[in-house]
Design a protein around this motif. Structure first.
Motif, PDB file in Angstrom:
ATOM      1  N   UNK A   1       0.845  -1.207   0.000  1.00 43.79           N
ATOM      2  CA  UNK A   1       0.000   0.000   0.000  1.00 43.79           C
ATOM      3  C   UNK A   1       0.871   1.245   0.000  1.00 43.79           C
ATOM      4  N   UNK A   2       1.933   1.186   0.813  1.00 37.23           N
ATOM      5  CA  UNK A   2       2.808   2.352   0.931  1.00 37.23           C
ATOM      6  C   UNK A   2       3.460   2.664  -0.420  1.00 37.23           C
ATOM      7  N   UNK A   3       3.893   1.599  -1.105  1.00 36.99           N
ATOM      8  CA  UNK A   3       4.537   1.806  -2.399  1.00 36.99           C
ATOM      9  C   UNK A   3       3.572   2.466  -3.379  1.00 36.99           C
ATOM     10  N   UNK A   4       2.302   2.056  -3.335  1.00 35.71           N
ATOM     11  CA  UNK A   4       1.318   2.666  -4.229  1.00 35.71           C
ATOM     12  C   UNK A   4       1.090   4.132  -3.867  1.00 35.71           C
ATOM     13  N   UNK A   5       1.178   4.439  -2.566  1.00 32.42           N
ATOM     14  CA  UNK A   5       1.031   5.844  -2.156  1.00 32.42           C
ATOM     15  C   UNK A   5       2.183   6.689  -2.710  1.00 32.42           C
ATOM     16  N   UNK A   6       3.407   6.138  -2.648  1.00 28.63           N
ATOM     17  CA  UNK A   6       4.551   6.883  -3.196  1.00 28.63           C
ATOM     18  C   UNK A   6       4.383   7.099  -4.688  1.00 28.63           C
ATOM     19  N   UNK A   7       3.884   6.064  -5.374  1.00 30.99           N
ATOM     20  CA  UNK A   7       3.661   6.227  -6.813  1.00 30.99           C
ATOM     21  C   UNK A   7       2.588   7.296  -7.042  1.00 30.99           C
ATOM     22  N   UNK A   8       1.562   7.292  -6.177  1.00 30.13           N
ATOM     23  CA  UNK A   8       0.516   8.316  -6.298  1.00 30.13           C
ATOM     24  C   UNK A   8       1.117   9.713  -6.153  1.00 30.13           C
ATOM     25  N   UNK A   9       2.079   9.856  -5.224  1.00 30.92           N
ATOM     26  CA  UNK A   9       2.705  11.170  -5.054  1.00 30.92           C
ATOM     27  C   UNK A   9       3.424  11.589  -6.343  1.00 30.92           C
ATOM     28  N   UNK A  10       4.113  10.636  -6.961  1.00 24.42           N
ATOM     29  CA  UNK A  10       4.810  10.943  -8.209  1.00 24.42           C
ATOM     30  C   UNK A  10       3.806  11.276  -9.322  1.00 24.42           C
ATOM     31  N   UNK A  11       2.640  10.588  -9.307  1.00 22.75           N
ATOM     32  CA  UNK A  11       1.629  10.858 -10.332  1.00 22.75           C
ATOM     33  C   UNK A  11       0.999  12.230 -10.140  1.00 22.75           C
ATOM     34  N   UNK A  12       0.803  12.619  -8.869  1.00 23.57           N
ATOM     35  CA  UNK A  12       0.194  13.915  -8.584  1.00 23.57           C
ATOM     36  C   UNK A  12       1.043  15.044  -9.145  1.00 23.57           C
ATOM     37  N   UNK A  13       2.316  14.766  -9.337  1.00 23.26           N
ATOM     38  CA  UNK A  13       3.227  15.763  -9.907  1.00 23.26           C
ATOM     39  C   UNK A  13       2.830  16.081 -11.349  1.00 23.26           C
ATOM     40  N   UNK A  14       2.072  15.150 -11.953  1.00 20.97           N
ATOM     41  CA  UNK A  14       1.468  15.407 -13.268  1.00 20.97           C
ATOM     42  C   UNK A  14       2.511  15.747 -14.334  1.00 20.97           C
ATOM     43  N   UNK A  15       3.455  14.818 -14.524  1.00 18.69           N
ATOM     44  CA  UNK A  15       4.537  15.036 -15.485  1.00 18.69           C
ATOM     45  C   UNK A  15       4.345  14.116 -16.694  1.00 18.69           C
ATOM     46  N   UNK A  16       4.926  14.494 -17.830  1.00 18.10           N
ATOM     47  CA  UNK A  16       4.857  13.638 -19.019  1.00 18.10           C
ATOM     48  C   UNK A  16       5.778  12.432 -18.875  1.00 18.10           C
ATOM     49  N   UNK A  17       6.866  12.643 -18.133  1.00 16.30           N
ATOM     50  CA  UNK A  17       7.868  11.589 -17.985  1.00 16.30           C
ATOM     51  C   UNK A  17       7.947  11.215 -16.508  1.00 16.30           C
ATOM     52  N   UNK A  18       7.962   9.919 -16.216  1.00 13.47           N
ATOM     53  CA  UNK A  18       8.063   9.525 -14.818  1.00 13.47           C
ATOM     54  C   UNK A  18       9.161   8.480 -14.672  1.00 13.47           C
ATOM     55  N   UNK A  19      10.082   8.730 -13.716  1.00 11.13           N
ATOM     56  CA  UNK A  19      11.204   7.836 -13.472  1.00 11.13           C
ATOM     57  C   UNK A  19      10.973   7.116 -12.149  1.00 11.13           C
ATOM     58  N   UNK A  20      11.074   5.790 -12.136  1.00 12.52           N
ATOM     59  CA  UNK A  20      10.810   5.058 -10.895  1.00 12.52           C
ATOM     60  C   UNK A  20      11.980   4.136 -10.581  1.00 12.52           C
ATOM     61  N   UNK A  21      12.554   4.317  -9.384  1.00 11.26           N
ATOM     62  CA  UNK A  21      13.701   3.509  -8.989  1.00 11.26           C
ATOM     63  C   UNK A  21      13.213   2.325  -8.159  1.00 11.26           C
ATOM     64  N   UNK A  22      13.229   1.139  -8.763  1.00  8.13           N
ATOM     65  CA  UNK A  22      12.814  -0.098  -8.102  1.00  8.13           C
ATOM     66  C   UNK A  22      11.439   0.026  -7.448  1.00  8.13           C
ATOM     67  N   UNK A  23      10.409   0.300  -8.252  1.00  9.60           N
ATOM     68  CA  UNK A  23       9.071   0.475  -7.672  1.00  9.60           C
ATOM     69  C   UNK A  23       8.467  -0.819  -7.139  1.00  9.60           C
ATOM     70  N   UNK A  24       9.072  -1.978  -7.451  1.00 10.01           N
ATOM     71  CA  UNK A  24       8.448  -3.241  -7.023  1.00 10.01           C
ATOM     72  C   UNK A  24       9.174  -3.904  -5.854  1.00 10.01           C
TER      73      UNK A  24
END
Ligand SMILES: Nc1ncnc2c1ncn2[C@@H]1O[C@H](COP(=O)(O)OP(=O)(O)OP(=O)(O)O)[C@@H](O)[C@H]1O
Ligand SMILES: [Mg+2]
Lengths: 265, 333
Positions: free
Chosen positions: A147-170
């Motif tokens: 759940x926490x990982x999905x929240x962090x991804x949500x924070x990155x999504x809220x940034x509303x960028x065209x490009x998103x970089x994720x370091x070991x999201x899984x």
């Protein structure tokens, strides 16, 4: 045909103090693609991602966004184009999910200019996309790892960028949640986001990536579509692991199966 | 805004109201007691009798200074504790107050005990100590724990140096220095209060402007940088702001312990806010210093400097904090 690119590292030399991590490294992020970076521990994947997000300035060379060096662009302007989910982040103790996600709106806010409705809408949408809307009022430190990982991804999504970089999201996720996160990234990618992720699981990389960047000790070994790049020779060269590469029975993408380690007894 | 955020806003409002009530009560206390109604009448009424002189000329500076200085110290503490992510990372622990005292003593030794010399000495001393601690703790950016350890070391050195300076001052200068060193807001009239209050008022909008950056830094450097914050300049600016708040207060009132250390922690527990809350800390700091000053004047059998009251409370709190930290360290493993 050379894929269209907006973001690329051009012959960058990356270092922390006297510790040189990469020299004259060149890597391009195909626009609209799902790029996955793989490579052994400590080869410089996070470092490359940090350079692409303007967190680390190259000693030499430059990172280009739309043909201009990002070093010369205002940090907030870059942060409205490129989002980053770092390998490690800190949730302030007791923060509610919604409040954490809202902190991703920072690059869109200034002292004089604020649009609370737009911020609010972006936060709601990001929480819905990651399936954490029901957790909005909960404290982040009381959530499970997934759940926490999905929240962090949500924070990155809220940034509303065209490009998103994720370091070991899984990392830290069970297999079901890993697939869930990867499917989420795929659906974001289909809706037009350029996705770049560092992954350790080669089979997941091969299955979800449209473009692979394979790294070893500070250099890019090869790049390209997973079906062309992921070979037995490459895996044994980069990871030192003898293996078979078969077509994945579900998707047909390359499936890496390690050979049995030679028994010494 | 989440439910938790709304609850925090309500709590801040309550604290502000308590502060207002406390101020009215405090303005009525003294050899010439006034009821709250009389105080309000004296403040806003048109007649300019004796009550007005007592309230506006005699008591108001002290009450205003207690509230404003307490708020400034607590804000400074909140800024430092948030940056260092450590309840011990407060300006008095890392040496800024001691450095201000050093600056004041040096000024007294060379330029006599004039107020201008003392004040400028204290401000320069406090800021110079901040720079010294920052530079010594700097290695590829500044990390919280190193800042605290370096700060404690610098404090110890400055403390020894202060004793040496005190011993070398002429007797009456040493008396002035010792009184200043105890930390007191009782001797501050409007003439001395106004410049300090004006500087604090000027620093307030800067603090408000720094708050979003502080919230970002709580997420870790990479997340903050990914959101477009220039991490190291932002950190430096916040440290400078925190140092300035403490230096201004210390220069006018001497070192006042406890408030910067404790108010942010109590504010955080009370509001259950993520990170260190700036506004709640400031409100509690103002209340805390007002209460300490009232205790120094009216509760204790003889008049003592405000700083003495806060030192005693601060010492007890610090011991408690360290015991808890040690315990939670053990259970964490
Ligand atoms: N802040 C730092 N200071 C000094 N050296 C660092 C720092 N961060 C990383 N390094 C070094 O840089 C090299 C590359 O690190 P990086 O984090 O990019 O590796 P990685 O490929 O992401 O590894 P992993 O798969 O373990 O996450 C490593 O040797 C590491 O020790
Ligand atoms: Mg990494």
């Amino acid at each position: 045909m050379e894929p269209l690119q907006r973001l690329s590292a051009q012959a960058v030399t990356l270092a922390y103090g006297r510790r040189l991590v990469a020299q004259e490294l060149t890597a391009a992020i195909p626009h609209g693609g799902f790029t996955v970076i793989v490579g052994p521990n400590a080869c410089g994947k996070s470092t490359l991602l940090r350079a692409l997000a303007r967190l680390l300035s190259p000693r030499a060379g430059q990172v280009l966004l739309d043909g201009r060096s990002i070093a010369n662009q205002p940090t907030k302007a870059v942060a409205r184009q490129i989002g980053l989910l770092p390998q490690t982040s800190i949730a302030p103790p007791g923060i509610a999910v919604e409040d954490l996600v809202a902190r991703g709106r920072y690059p869109h806010q200034s002292l004089l200019q604020r649009s609370p409705e737009r911020d609010r809408a972006a936060v709601v949408e990001a929480m819905a996309a990651t399936g954490v809307s029901d957790l909005a009022e909960q404290a982040v430190d009381e959530l499970s790892g997934g759940q926490r990982q999905r929240v962090w991804i949500a924070m990155a999504l809220a940034q509303d960028t065209d490009i998103i970089l994720l370091d070991e999201p899984t990392t830290f996720l069970d297999i079901a949640h890993q697939v869930e996160v990867l499917e989420l990234l795929t659906s974001l990618n289909r809706r037009g986001k350029t996705v770049v992720a560092v992954l350790h699981d080669l089979n997941q990389a091969a299955r979800y990536a449209s473009h692979l960047i394979v790294m070893a000790t500070g250099r890019v070994v090869t790049t390209g579509a997973p079906s062309e790049v992921m070979t037995e020779a490459l895996v044994s060269q980069v990871f030192g692991l003898p293996c078979l590469v078969l077509p994945d029975p579900v998707t047909g993408s390359p499936l890496v199966v390690p050979r049995r380690a030679e028994r010494t007894d | 805004m989440s439910r938790a955020a709304r609850r925090r806003a309500a709590l801040n409002l309550t604290l502000a109201l308590i502060g207002l009530l406390g101020a009215v009560l405090a303005l009525g206390l003294g050899d010439y007691p006034l009821t709250p109604a009389q105080v309000v009448e004296a403040l806003v009424g048109s007649d300019s009798g004796f009550a007005r002189t007592v309230v506006v000329e005699w008591r108001a500076p002290r009450v205003m200074v207690a509230l404003a200085f307490g708020a400034a110290l607590a804000t400074s503490g909140a800024l430092f504790q948030s940056l260092t992510r450590n309840p011990l990372g407060s300006p008095d622990v890392i040496g800024l107050s001691t450095g201000s005292y050093t600056g004041a003593l040096v000024a007294m030794a060379w330029a006599g005990s004039g107020r201008l010399a003392t004040t400028s000495g204290a401000i320069v001393g406090g800021l110079a100590t901040a720079v010294l601690v920052y530079v010594l703790a700097h290695r590829d950016g500044v990390q919280g724990f190193r800042l605290i350890v370096v700060g404690i070391g610098v404090t110890a050195m400055l403390h020894a140096f202060n004793l040496f300076l005190l011993a070398r001052l002429r007797e009456e200068t040493a008396m002035t220095a010792a009184i200043w060193g105890a930390g007191s807001i009782g001797l501050i009239g409007w003439d001395r209060a106004l410049p300090a209050l004006a500087v604090l008022a000027a620093l307030t909008p800067l603090t408000v402007a720094a708050a979003p950056a502080l919230r970002q830094l709580e997420l870790g450097d990479d997340a903050a940088g990914g959101h477009g914050l220039r991490v190291e300049p932002a950190r430096l600016a916040i440290l400078a702001l925190g140092a300035a708040l403490t230096a201004v207060v210390t220069a006018s009132a001497g070192p006042i312990a406890f408030i910067a250390l404790a108010a942010p922690q109590i504010a955080q527990r009370l509001t259950r806010s993520p990170g260190t809350p700036l506004l709640a800390s400031a409100l509690l700091g103002g209340l805390g210093l007002l209460a300490a000053d009232l205790a120094a004047q009216f509760v204790l059998p003889m008049a003592v400097p405000t700083g003495a009251v806060t030192v005693v409370l601060g010492g007890a709190y610090l011991v408690d904090l360290m015991i808890r930290e040690a315990r939670s360290d053990k259970t964490a493993r």
